[in-house]
Enzyme design. Structure first.
Site, PDB file in Angstrom:
ATOM      1  N   ASN A 209       0.843  -1.191   0.000  1.00 50.64           N
ATOM      2  CA  ASN A 209       0.000   0.000   0.000  1.00 50.64           C
ATOM      3  C   ASN A 209       0.877   1.239   0.000  1.00 50.64           C
ATOM      4  OD1 ASN A 209       0.540   0.765   2.870  1.00 50.64           O
ATOM      5  ND2 ASN A 209      -0.511  -1.176   3.268  1.00 50.64           N
ATOM      6  N   LYS A 288      11.064 -15.640  -9.997  1.00 53.19           N
ATOM      7  CA  LYS A 288      10.311 -14.594 -10.682  1.00 53.19           C
ATOM      8  C   LYS A 288       9.349 -15.199 -11.690  1.00 53.19           C
ATOM      9  CE  LYS A 288      10.754 -10.585 -13.701  1.00 53.19           C
ATOM     10  NZ  LYS A 288      11.669  -9.750 -14.509  1.00 53.19           N
ATOM     11  N   LYS A 336     -14.735   0.048  14.339  1.00 58.55           N
ATOM     12  CA  LYS A 336     -13.428  -0.548  14.631  1.00 58.55           C
ATOM     13  C   LYS A 336     -13.029  -0.329  16.090  1.00 58.55           C
ATOM     14  CE  LYS A 336     -11.685  -0.365   9.908  1.00 58.55           C
ATOM     15  NZ  LYS A 336     -10.685   0.190   8.954  1.00 58.55           N
TER      16      LYS A 336
END
Length: 397
Positions: A209, A288, A336
């Site tokens: 992120n 990879k 939350k």
């Protein structure tokens, strides 16, 4: 002032040893009782007589005294000290500390020490960046040793780069904080998490992120300024850790969970500012993945909710969460706060271009389990950190 405080300064064989007489002089002027122990190589850079004159105490460098009898200084000096400072700390001495080698008076003292230890590295840039030195410093941080990292600048060898010993004023400032903590978090042990977690797809790709770590690093710096003993558990970030803060580096959510579980029982406050990935890849490829025409899919599994797990395990700890949202900010924040069993929650809208991930400023909503509610305008993240810690200290400590 450091009146009545007892400090042992260990000096190893680096050119930055020339700064140690000034360090001794300042500490003595502030009222500290200073003893100096040197390695034999350190004596090549600064005179024991100089340090003896400035400290007003004998300067030691040998395990055995002049008449050949055994000396108990390796036990007595550390036992009587409130703080030990090793400056400069060479690559060689850092390696000995990391691996428990005790082959001279100073390294033996380190093994008998039961008080805070501050080391101030100084060496050539290539040595600072050598994998062995990087690993040895990580080992020492894991043991709770305070490290005042080397600075970047002109080096005695004529090169420029990382490796220069921190300035004396900064060493004194950190020593002062370790000896006489003050502020609203004085004596508290605080863990702050920061940055993203990166979940590997293969050796070169990952799911991540946009978190930069700026908010968590600001909270860690402010908590340290207020007298807390701070451990910063950080995902990958390009930021420099705040001075005087212990840094633990992790990459994945599972690594962050492991680091927190290992430290949680001994902490007073956990501030979870990291943007922990919700999912990870099942069985990342060992090599990879080659580009090809075939459409590929990834199988994902949920990462553990670290904060919710720690909430179930807690005894007396104060828990603070962060929530990055793009809509229904307050509703999601209240959900939350309740579901995770938190004391405080800081929520922000990361869809705004001037705040959130990567920005220097933030506007947040702070909720607490006692019904408190506070909002901020767009302010620097350091100010958000201060507002958060003000509320935490007033309501829960």
């Amino acid at each position: 002032m450091l009146t009545g405080m007892r400090v042992v300064i260990g000096v190893t064989g680096g050119i930055a040893a020339y700064k140690i007489p000034l360090l001794v002089r300042i500490l003595v002027k502030e009222g500290a009782a200073v003893r100096v122990v040197m390695t034999r190589h350190a004596e090549k850079f600064v005179s024991p007589l100089t340090l003896r004159t400035l400290s007003g105490n004998p300067v030691l460098s040998r395990m055995f005294d002049a008449d050949g009898g055994p000396s108990m200084a390796h036990i007595e000096w550390p036992r009587e000290a409130d703080l030990m400072v090793i400056a400069p700390a060479t690559a060689n001495f850092i390696g000995k500390m990391a691996h428990g080698i005790a082959d001279d008076l100073l390294s033996t003292m380190v093994l008998t020490l039961n008080t805070p230890l501050l080391i101030v590295p100084s060496m050539n840039t290539r040595m600072v960046n050598h994998p062995a030195v990087v690993q040895n410093l990580a080992i020492l941080r894991e043991r709770g040793i305070h490290i005042l990292d080397a600075e970047t600048g002109d080096l005695a060898c004529g090169e420029e780069g990382a490796g220069r010993m921190a300035e004396v004023d900064e060493i004194v400032q950190v020593a002062r904080a370790l000896l006489v903590p003050s502020g609203s978090l004085s004596g508290k042990r605080v863990i702050v998490t920061a940055g993203p977690t990166l979940e590997p797809i293969d050796p070169v790709r990952y799911i991540g992120n946009r978190s930069s770590g700026k908010m968590g690093y600001a909270v860690a710096a402010e908590a340290q300024r207020r007298g807390a003993a701070v451990t910063l558990v950080s995902g990958p970030s390009g930021l420099e850790p705040p001075r005087g803060v212990q840094i633990v580096r992790v990459t994945t959510a599972l690594e962050m969970r492991e680091a927190l579980l290992a430290r949680f029982a001994e902490t007073d406050v956990l501030i979870m500012a990291a943007a922990v990935g919700d999912y990870r890849v099942v069985d990342p490829a060992p090599e990879k993945i080659k580009k090809g025409p075939v459409t590929r899919s990834l199988e994902l599994t949920a990462n553990p909710d670290i904060l919710q797990e720690l909430s179930r395990r807690r005894d007396r700890q104060v828990l603070v969460g962060f929530a990055a949202e793009t809509d229904h900010l307050e509703a999601e924040a209240r959900r939350k706060l309740s579901e995770k069993g938190l004391d405080l929650l800081v929520a922000n809208d990361v869809s705004k271009p001037d705040s959130g991930f990567g920005a220097d400023n933030n506007r947040v909503l702070i909720l607490d389990r006692l019904g408190g509610r506070e909002t901020t305008d767009l302010v620097p993240k350091g100010e958000v950190a201060g507002r958060l810690l003000d509320r935490l200290s007033a309501a829960f400590l």
